[in-house]
Design a protein around this motif. Structure first.
Motif, short mmCIF file in Angstrom:
data_model
loop_
_atom_site.label_atom_id
_atom_site.label_comp_id
_atom_site.label_asym_id
_atom_site.label_seq_id
_atom_site.Cartn_x
_atom_site.Cartn_y
_atom_site.Cartn_z
N LEU A 185 0.84 -1.19 0.00
CA LEU A 185 0.00 0.00 0.00
C LEU A 185 0.87 1.25 0.00
CD1 LEU A 185 -2.79 -1.01 2.54
CD2 LEU A 185 -2.78 -1.24 0.05
N GLY A 186 0.49 2.22 -0.79
CA GLY A 186 1.24 3.46 -0.89
C GLY A 186 1.00 4.37 0.29
N LEU A 187 1.66 5.52 0.24
CA LEU A 187 1.60 6.50 1.32
C LEU A 187 0.18 6.95 1.60
CD1 LEU A 187 3.45 8.32 3.16
CD2 LEU A 187 3.25 10.04 1.39
N ASP A 188 -0.61 7.16 0.56
CA ASP A 188 -1.96 7.70 0.75
C ASP A 188 -2.95 6.67 1.27
OD1 ASP A 188 -1.78 6.25 -1.54
OD2 ASP A 188 -2.67 7.75 -2.86
N LEU A 189 -2.56 5.38 1.26
CA LEU A 189 -3.46 4.33 1.72
C LEU A 189 -3.11 3.80 3.10
CD1 LEU A 189 -4.10 2.26 -1.53
CD2 LEU A 189 -5.51 4.05 -0.52
N GLN A 190 -1.84 3.80 3.49
CA GLN A 190 -1.50 3.30 4.81
C GLN A 190 -0.88 4.35 5.71
OE1 GLN A 190 1.87 0.74 5.52
NE2 GLN A 190 2.54 0.88 3.39
N GLY A 191 -0.77 5.59 5.21
CA GLY A 191 -0.17 6.64 6.02
C GLY A 191 1.34 6.60 5.93
N GLY A 192 1.97 7.69 6.34
CA GLY A 192 3.43 7.75 6.30
C GLY A 192 3.92 9.18 6.20
N LEU A 193 5.10 9.33 5.64
CA LEU A 193 5.78 10.63 5.60
C LEU A 193 6.13 11.00 4.17
CD1 LEU A 193 7.11 12.89 7.36
CD2 LEU A 193 9.20 11.51 7.34
N ARG A 213 18.11 6.22 -1.26
CA ARG A 213 17.35 4.98 -1.48
C ARG A 213 18.07 3.79 -0.84
NH1 ARG A 213 17.02 5.08 -6.81
NH2 ARG A 213 15.00 6.12 -6.88
N ASN A 214 19.40 3.71 -1.00
CA ASN A 214 20.16 2.61 -0.40
C ASN A 214 20.09 2.64 1.12
OD1 ASN A 214 20.97 1.68 -2.89
ND2 ASN A 214 22.91 2.78 -2.88
N ARG A 215 20.16 3.84 1.70
CA ARG A 215 20.08 3.95 3.16
C ARG A 215 18.73 3.47 3.68
NH1 ARG A 215 22.78 9.88 4.55
NH2 ARG A 215 24.87 9.43 3.79
N LEU A 216 17.66 3.88 3.02
CA LEU A 216 16.33 3.50 3.46
C LEU A 216 16.10 2.00 3.29
CD1 LEU A 216 14.28 6.50 2.02
CD2 LEU A 216 14.89 6.08 4.40
N ASP A 217 16.65 1.42 2.23
CA ASP A 217 16.54 -0.04 2.04
C ASP A 217 17.25 -0.78 3.17
OD1 ASP A 217 15.06 0.25 -0.24
OD2 ASP A 217 16.75 0.02 -1.61
N GLN A 218 18.46 -0.32 3.54
CA GLN A 218 19.20 -0.97 4.61
C GLN A 218 18.57 -0.72 5.98
OE1 GLN A 218 23.55 -0.79 4.53
NE2 GLN A 218 23.47 0.01 2.45
N PHE A 219 17.86 0.42 6.10
CA PHE A 219 17.20 0.76 7.36
C PHE A 219 16.01 -0.16 7.61
CE2 PHE A 219 14.48 3.72 9.94
CZ PHE A 219 15.33 3.80 11.02
N GLY A 220 15.47 -0.76 6.53
CA GLY A 220 14.38 -1.72 6.68
C GLY A 220 13.01 -1.16 6.39
N LEU A 221 12.91 0.04 5.82
CA LEU A 221 11.61 0.60 5.48
C LEU A 221 11.08 -0.07 4.22
CD1 LEU A 221 12.24 4.38 6.17
CD2 LEU A 221 10.89 2.82 7.54
N SER A 222 9.80 -0.43 4.22
CA SER A 222 9.23 -1.14 3.08
C SER A 222 8.77 -0.17 2.01
CB SER A 222 8.03 -1.99 3.54
OG SER A 222 7.01 -1.16 4.07
N GLU A 223 9.18 -0.44 0.79
CA GLU A 223 8.75 0.28 -0.40
C GLU A 223 8.90 1.80 -0.30
OE1 GLU A 223 7.99 -1.24 -3.23
OE2 GLU A 223 8.43 -3.09 -2.17
N PRO A 224 10.08 2.31 0.07
CA PRO A 224 10.25 3.77 0.03
C PRO A 224 10.28 4.27 -1.41
CG PRO A 224 12.36 2.72 0.46
CD PRO A 224 11.33 1.62 0.43
N THR A 225 9.78 5.47 -1.62
CA THR A 225 9.81 6.09 -2.94
C THR A 225 10.76 7.27 -2.89
OG1 THR A 225 7.53 5.45 -3.40
CG2 THR A 225 8.44 7.25 -4.70
N VAL A 226 11.79 7.24 -3.73
CA VAL A 226 12.78 8.33 -3.80
C VAL A 226 12.91 8.73 -5.26
CG1 VAL A 226 15.11 9.09 -3.20
CG2 VAL A 226 14.01 7.30 -1.85
N LEU A 227 12.45 9.93 -5.58
CA LEU A 227 12.42 10.38 -6.97
C LEU A 227 13.01 11.78 -7.10
CD1 LEU A 227 8.77 9.33 -7.85
CD2 LEU A 227 10.84 8.12 -8.53
N ARG A 228 13.72 12.00 -8.20
CA ARG A 228 14.24 13.34 -8.49
C ARG A 228 13.11 14.20 -9.04
NH1 ARG A 228 19.80 14.65 -11.81
NH2 ARG A 228 19.65 16.93 -11.75
N GLN A 229 13.10 15.47 -8.62
CA GLN A 229 12.10 16.41 -9.11
C GLN A 229 12.81 17.72 -9.49
OE1 GLN A 229 8.09 16.85 -7.22
NE2 GLN A 229 8.80 18.89 -6.73
#
Length: 521
Positions: A37-45, A146-162
């Motif tokens: 579930l994405g950010l808008d469906l399960q909550g998050g930051l 993205r690598n840091r968040l993957d190693q931190f254990g967060l599920s399905e983080p989204t990191v995009l350039r804007q």
């Protein structure tokens, strides 16, 4: 009567596949792959970060200065006044005969603008190299975070350039203030490790010296991480930086305090060994993000390319720093430009509203098809239910993240799926009205409807591909569900229902009741 045929067999296999792999997501079982579930469906930051790209240029200049210093020491080439000022490097070669060596070394570094006057050198980055360095710093920040968040254990983080220098970070599942702070600290931590020589000759003057006075000697004044009142005078040009680190792990000292053990690559190990051999009796400052964590005395040459950082870490802090060091230092620091927290209750409300829309829309379609097309409508409803199961199964297996626009895509897919069945049933009814048999009507109906269905679905699929290629995260989620839905609806409508009709054709022919089967006299 031959019940099973090729098309029906394919349809049944895909339905079984859909049911098996959709169950873990529908019932949240402890086994199997589930839809994320994405950010808008399960909550998050949600955060918008800005990369301070000018720091990447300064960092590159500093690394070039480090290379010049190591080269001159290794080749025993005498230079004087090696300093950095406003993204430029200044130094002098004391022996004119040694200048060709220095020129050759500098030519091997791309993107440099080197100017000479007598024995004096001034080195800058070319404008093209500055642009390239800034662009790379943003791309590197995206990958590093993205690598840091993957190693931190967060599920399905989204990191995009804007844009040119901004980064969008979405972290589903962040529900507490402690988790949010830990994630923010990990993301924003530069993790810039430097090993710097302490200026022993002027160290006693550090408390009576200004930063500009220190800079005149090519030095920096740094604070101790545990005691801001304690200061160190270190050489501005570092001996090593974090780019030579290949591993970092949490360990414990003899007093059972958390420390960080780091390992250098072969080039870093050689530089470290050479420096410590020439600096016995002096101190080496271990600097992390501009603060001195320790400054041990060098008692002998240190080989093996390993060291440790101690500085009053907690176990959690040491773990986060080790993750940051392993994933690489940020070439430029990041600034928090915007932050939004989505509560889990809001996400639950979104899911509930989407499910109400999904169920109510499906029920209305069911009743319409049954009333208007009779038993043909029932067959279309079977295809529709199968389509939903297969769609959910494919999303789960691909590990796609389902967002609110993705839920809208699923609801729209239901309409598209039933639309294909409406076209097929109308073509069948047209042939039946001309007086043809049920067998001929079914075959001609599918043949006549095929082109219209393929044209409409292929057009939608092409639009979805464009949306995925050029859209942002939410648009990508919509494009993914629509793309999968188009393919599954074509499978269930064209192959699935046709296979069912072929299996029950003897029954339809025997009844000779087109009103009961297709809703037409």
């Amino acid at each position: 009567m031959k019940i099973f045929n090729f098309k029906l067999t394919i349809f049944l296999i895909t339905v079984i596949f859909g049911v098996i792999f959709a169950i873990p997501s529908l019932f949240q079982t402890n086994y199997g792959k589930k839809i994320n579930l994405g950010l808008d469906l399960q909550g998050g930051l949600h955060m918008l970060l800005g990369v301070n790209t000018h720091e990447a240029v300064s960092s590159k200049i500093k690394s070039i200065a480090t290379a010049v210093k190591y080269f001159s020491d290794d080749e025993e080439l005498l230079i004087d006044g090696l300093t950095i000022l406003e993204d430029s490097i200044f130094f002098s070669v004391l022996d004119k005969d040694e200048m060709p060596k220095m020129d050759k070394m500098l030519q091997e570094i791309s993107g440099l603008d080197v100017s000479k006057k007598d024995l004096d050198y001034t080195i800058k980055l070319t404008q093209e190299e500055v642009i390239k360095t800034k662009d790379y710093s943003v791309a590197q920040a995206v990958e590093t975070i993205r690598n840091r968040l993957d190693q931190f254990g967060l599920s399905e983080p989204t990191v995009l350039r804007q844009g040119e220098s901004d980064i969008v970070v979405q972290l589903p599942g962040i529900k507490t203030a402690e988790d949010e702070k830990a994630a923010r600290d990990l993301i924003s931590k530069p993790a810039n490790l430097e090993l710097m020589a302490v200026d022993e000759d002027r160290m006693e003057q550090v408390y009576n010296m200004t930063s500009s006075q220190a800079a005149a000697y090519g030095n920096l004044i740094l604070e101790d991480t545990n005691d801001p009142n304690r200061k160190y005078l270190v050489k501005e040009i570092p001996i090593l930086d974090g780019s030579q680190i290949v591993d970092a792990q949490v360990g414990f000292s003899q007093s059972n305090q958390p420390i960080i053990n780091f390992t250098l690559n072969s080039a870093g190990a050689r530089i470290f060994g050479d420096f410590t051999a020439k600096s016995v009796g002096k101190r080496l400052a271990i600097v992390l993000d501009g603060k001195v964590y320790s400054a041990p005395n060098i008692n002998e040459r240190i080989g093996g390319g390993s060291g440790q950082i101690s500085g009053g870490f907690t176990v959690v802090e040491a773990g986060n720093v080790a993750i940051a060091l392993r994933s690489g230092a940020l070439l430029a620091s990041v600034t928090l430009l915007e932050k939004r927290s989505v509560g889990p209750s809001l996400g639950a409300d979104s899911i509930q509203a989407s499910m109400i829309a999904l169920v109510s829309g499906t029920v209305l379609i069911f009743f319409f098809m049954l009333i208007y097309y009779r038993r043909a409508g029932f067959i279309a409803n079977i295809a529709l239910i199968s389509n939903i199961f297969i769609l959910l199964a494919v999303i789960a297996l691909f590990g796609a993240t389902l967002t609110l626009p993705g839920m809208a895509g699923i609801i729209l897919t239901i309409g598209m799926a039933i639309d294909s069945n409406v076209i097929i049933n109308e073509r069948i009814r047209e042939v039946l009205r001309s007086g043809a048999s049920a067998a001929k009507a079914i075959e001609d109906g599918y043949s006549n409807a095929l082109r219209a269905i393929i044209d409409a679905n292929v057009t939608t699929l092409l639009v979805a591909i464009v949306l995925y290629a050029y859209g942002s995260g939410a648009i990508k989620g919509f494009a993914v569900t629509i793309s999968i839905g188009v393919l599954t609806s074509m499978l269930t409508a064209i192959i699935g229902t046709h296979g069912i009709y072929q299996a029950i054709l003897p029954k339809i022919t025997k009844d000779k009741d087109n009103k009961k089967w297709f809703g037409v006299k």
